[in-house]
Design an enzyme around this catalytic site. Structure first.
Site, PDB file in Angstrom:
ATOM      1  CB  SER A   1      -1.716   5.160  -8.740  1.00 45.78           C
ATOM      2  OG  SER A   1      -1.843   6.154  -7.646  1.00 45.78           O
ATOM      3  CE  LYS A   2      -1.374  -1.903  -3.502  1.00 44.61           C
ATOM      4  NZ  LYS A   2      -0.064  -2.779  -3.272  1.00 44.61           N
ATOM      5  NE  ARG A   3       1.037   7.529  -4.268  1.00 43.69           N
ATOM      6  CZ  ARG A   3       0.940   8.799  -4.994  1.00 43.69           C
ATOM      7  NH1 ARG A   3       0.454   9.690  -4.137  1.00 43.69           N
ATOM      8  NH2 ARG A   3       1.420   8.862  -6.226  1.00 43.69           N
ATOM      9  NE  ARG A   4      -3.930   9.486  -8.265  1.00 45.04           N
ATOM     10  CZ  ARG A   4      -2.893   9.821  -8.307  1.00 45.04           C
ATOM     11  NH1 ARG A   4      -2.179  10.624  -7.332  1.00 45.04           N
ATOM     12  NH2 ARG A   4      -2.007   9.349  -9.142  1.00 45.04           N
TER      13      ARG A   4
END
Ligand code: GLU
Length: 472
Positions: free
Chosen positions: A245-248
């Site tokens: 995901s974007k956060r990772r």
């Protein structure tokens, strides 16, 4: 008569082109190309609040960058509202859909009661027409939703192209809302009408949609539409085992372009992530099209491996035409404050690229030839010793007259070495330090050639200034 293979990618334009969507697009595209069929791009923009023109552009640009050319589309769902309304009208008329006037509050009260009885919360069927059932009076001032009248029992079964046979009981699914109170039809409905109208034969998509498929199959059935095959592709997991995901880390295809990955590397890496052809790790687009099949789609989740992607990218950088690479690297050079000549940059790239995993690294390496070189005094003191000064001075003199080619520079260095009884490293290290400001560079003659005669002579002359050479 055989049916034309038609696949599609149907992203929702709510952010960027996600790596997972790109991988599904690659599978859909390769499948269509393999069978000489057609690949359609559809933009699923009925979530008006979250859809943006920037996201549409990111999808179109991302697919174009990867070279996943659509034969049809982009088709925008919001431009097909009349068609959806006509289909809904038909379903209302034949009883496969009905108006539901339950308010959100009423639905919540009903769900609460179900939970209290230990039942799974679901639509309570209040407005569902049944033979002999008297429906409530239509309340004034309430905009109804339209619900699909799902079969009450029996099973929905399909043979998934990735996961194999899947069966879900109709008792597990309730009457889906197909048109919201604001009149906009919902995803699970539009997708069926579109796949029907577009004569899609194979639907590849992320496996988060497995739970939607029984509804869609039932709607296909209610419409008398031929059913496509479905293939649900597993998620991509990050290093930490969680969904990418974007956060990772970067999940946007265009972010990889900006970070200096080549499109052919992305297509190769993404295709291999979830599909295999024997032990082949590196394959061309043509091979992908020739070899692609659904039997070798991987059932389990894929793991994103940045190191492997870097290795694949390095392979394609090495294989790529240097003039093409120069075009891609030029804007990165401009961003670094220099604007090299294209042919010169291509030669520099040819010399530097082998050890680079990304074009950003290529640009960083290429800067050696375009920035001011400051020689650290300690490095110079340690390497440019008085014993080497006469040989360097001779080389500077020779350099003024020889043909400025790799071969002539190499020959001239050898002559100087022989005249002074020296070995190559004895002159190579100080020359590199004076010209490039460091002890290591790619091959010396090629490096000097690319620095150019003027810079080499100036750097050596200036570097020797003030150092008294010992007479040999
Ligand atoms: N619009 C859906 C998504 O972005 C794709 C649905 C489908 O492929 O059926 O996830």
């Amino acid at each position: 008569m055989s049916v034309e293979v038609r696949t599609r990618i149907a992203p929702s334009p709510t952010g960027f082109l996600h790596l997972g969507t790109a991988r599904t697009a690659i599978f859909s595209w390769a499948y269509a190309r393999h069978f000489g069929g057609r690949f359609v791009l559809r933009i699923e923009d009925t979530d008006v609040a979250r859809s943006t023109p920037d996201a549409v552009a990111a999808i179109i640009n991302g697919l174009a960058w990867l070279g996943l050319d659509a034969d049809e589309g982009p088709v925008f769902q919001m431009e097909r509202l009349d068609r959806y309304r006509a289909v809904v009208a038909g379903m209302l008329a034949d009883g496969s859909a009905y108006f539901c006037y339950s308010t959100p509050d009423e639905l919540e009260v009903a769900r609460e009661a179900q939970r209290a009885r230990g039942e799974k919360p679901r639509y309570d069927g209040r407005w569902r027409p049944e033979p002999g059932k008297v429906l409530p009076a239509v309340p004034p001032g309430v905009s109804p939703v339209v619900r699909f009248r799902n079969p009450p029992d029996g099973d929905v079964t399909w043979d998934d192209l990735v996961k194999g046979p899947i069966t879900i009981s109709n008792r597990e699914i309730d009457d889906l809302i197909i048109v919201r109170a604001d009149g906009v039809p919902t995803y699970n409905f539009c997708v069926v009408v579109d796949d029907w109208d577009m004569r899609i034969t194979q639907v590849f998509r992320g496996d988060e949609h497995v739970n939607n498929t029984p509804w869609q199959i039932n709607i296909f059935g209610a419409l008398g539409a031929p059913l496509p095959r479905f293939g649900h592709v597993p998620v991509i997991l990050g290093d930490d085992g969680l969904k990418l995901s974007k956060r990772r880390g970067a999940v946007s295809v265009l972010a990889y372009r900006d970070d200096g990955y080549l499109p052919e590397a992305m297509v190769n890496y993404l295709a291999r992530l979830g599909w295999s052809h024997g032990d082949e790790e590196l394959f061309t687009r043509e091979q992908l099209v020739e070899w692609f099949d659904t039997r070798h789609l991987v059932k389990s989740a894929a793991h994103w491996d940045p190191k492997k992607l870097a290795w694949v990218n390095n392979h394609y950088i090495k294989a790529a035409d240097d003039t093409r690479l120069a075009t891609l690297v030029a804007p990165m050079m401009i961003a670094r404050g220099v604007s090299p000549d294209a042919a010169h940059l291509a030669s520099v790239i040819a010399l530097m690229k082998d050890r680079c995993d990304t074009l950003v690294q290529v640009a960083d390496a290429a800067m050696l030839f375009y920035r001011e070189i400051a020689v650290a005094p300690e490095l110079k003191a340690a390497t440019v010793t008085s014993a080497i000064v006469p040989a360097l001075a001779d080389f500077a003199k020779e350099a003024a007259t020889i043909e400025w080619t790799r071969a002539a520079i190499g020959a001239s260095l050898k002559t100087v070495l022989a005249a002074h009884g020296l070995k190559m490293p004895q002159i190579a290290v100080p020359l590199r330090v004076l010209v490039a400001g460091r002890k290591e560079t790619p091959s010396l003659d090629a490096t000097l050639e690319l620095f150019g005669r003027r810079r080499v002579i100036d750097a050596v002359t200036k570097g020797l200034d003030g150092i008294v050479g010992t007479v040999d």
